[in-house]
Design an enzyme around this catalytic site. Sequence first.
Site, PDB file in Angstrom:
ATOM      1  NE  ARG A   1      -4.147  -1.633   0.416  1.00  0.00           N
ATOM      2  CZ  ARG A   1      -5.239  -1.939   0.938  1.00  0.00           C
ATOM      3  NH1 ARG A   1      -5.522  -1.110   2.137  1.00  0.00           N
ATOM      4  NH2 ARG A   1      -5.929  -2.871   0.801  1.00  0.00           N
TER       5      ARG A   1
ATOM      6  NE  ARG B   1      -9.706   9.125  -1.896  1.00  0.00           N
ATOM      7  CZ  ARG B   1      -9.921   8.546  -0.608  1.00  0.00           C
ATOM      8  NH1 ARG B   1      -9.909   7.303  -0.402  1.00  0.00           N
ATOM      9  NH2 ARG B   1     -10.081   9.329   0.257  1.00  0.00           N
TER      10      ARG B   1
ATOM     11  CG  ASP C   1      -8.892  -3.364  -4.446  1.00  0.00           C
ATOM     12  OD1 ASP C   1      -8.386  -2.470  -3.590  1.00  0.00           O
ATOM     13  OD2 ASP C   1      -9.682  -3.973  -4.140  1.00  0.00           O
TER      14      ASP C   1
ATOM     15  CE1 TYR D   1     -12.807  -7.916   1.353  1.00  0.00           C
ATOM     16  CE2 TYR D   1     -11.200  -9.548   0.438  1.00  0.00           C
ATOM     17  CZ  TYR D   1     -11.562  -8.437   1.316  1.00  0.00           C
ATOM     18  OH  TYR D   1     -10.534  -7.795   2.333  1.00  0.00           O
TER      19      TYR D   1
END
Length: 365
Positions: free
Chosen positions: A33, A46, A83, A160
């Site tokens: 990260r 972002r 991601d 997920y």
Amino acid sequence: MTDDHTPSRLDNDLLLRALLRKPIPRTPVWMMRQAGRYLPEYRESRKRAGGFLDLCQNTELACEVTLQPLERYPLDAAILFSDILTIPHAMGLGLYFAEGEGPKFERPLRTEADIRSLAVPDPADSLRYVTDAVSMIRRELKGRVPLIGFSGSPWTLATYMIEGGSSKNFAHTKALLYGRPDLMHQLLETLGKAVTAYLNAQVEAGAQALMIFDTWGGVLTPATYREFSVGPARKIIAGLTRKRDNRTVPVVFFTKNGGAWLEEAATTGADGLGCDWTQDLGDARRRVGHRVSLQGNLDPSALYAPPAAIRAQVAEVLASYGHGSGHVFNLGHGIHPEVNPDHAAAMIEAVHALSPRYHGDHAGD
Ligand code: CP3
């Protein structure tokens, strides 16, 4: 040696050499990260993108944030900004990020028909934004450091997709695993094909090392870890392009909370294993270090402490691995959003200053 003018020229190949346990003058370092919210310039990009997913899907901005930590710090690798949930998104589950809540899916897998109707996405089509980012990052890196591509493990993606987001007890996932192992295997089989094609497309676009994040492998039992995490990972790794531009493309497999099962993880065929901070690198090395390299494992929360304390913790991690190649310095998991960027700098400087004594003429092996 590669020609200086070829696009495959690499000024700094410490990461690749360390992962393949070849001699190096110092320990390479990068951070999981490393392009993230602890950096003000990331938050700014972002905002310009609109949101996290928009940032991943905007080739220029994904490239921009990938390079931001490299502008600040002498890191030895770039990691693609993306991601792990891009694959389920491409499978039609409808990924979104609710502010402060982490990832969510509009259409989680709830029925047998949901699972049976899943198709393997063509990376050249619905995941094109990822390979476009890889190509652009490679161009912009100009051979400074290698670029790491990545994917989630099938097991981690499955959690997920079934839960519809992050989870504490993995109720739906475990109900399926124990109640309908055949169906779980079918899902993992589909995901395994998707991950293999996705990682190979990243290599084709220019990724020079690969990492498979098995973030939730540690919630399994020894037997189910072998069957539902390691088995699919082994199949993926056997299907990966391992040579590109005359260089080996090393693969790292990282099971968070998987320290008890390193021997098992080492059977996946990965060149390196990620280690979280609950493991002692010296122990890990004695158990599997003759087969794989190790990546990790400073407690990410150590970066909350002042620089002198960080340096002491870096010294401990380096000493625990000991002399010789085969160690890539990293955090034991992603850097926390509240960390002061100067503290990350202190960690990286300490690796540069303290690691040469464990290599070359200083090496005890
Ligand atoms: O390491 C890097 O710099 C590359 C980028 C990267 C991200 N996610 C960016 C990101 C990587 C390698 C990942 C992998 C990922 N994503 C994993 C596996 C690694 C791990 O952390 O165990 C997982 C489980 C995910 C799923 C995911 N994405 C979660 C759970 C979250 C929310 C986390 C949080 O702290 O809110 C994300 C979002 C995400 N992925 C962010 C970043 C920088 C933060 C989103 C934001 O900017 O708001």
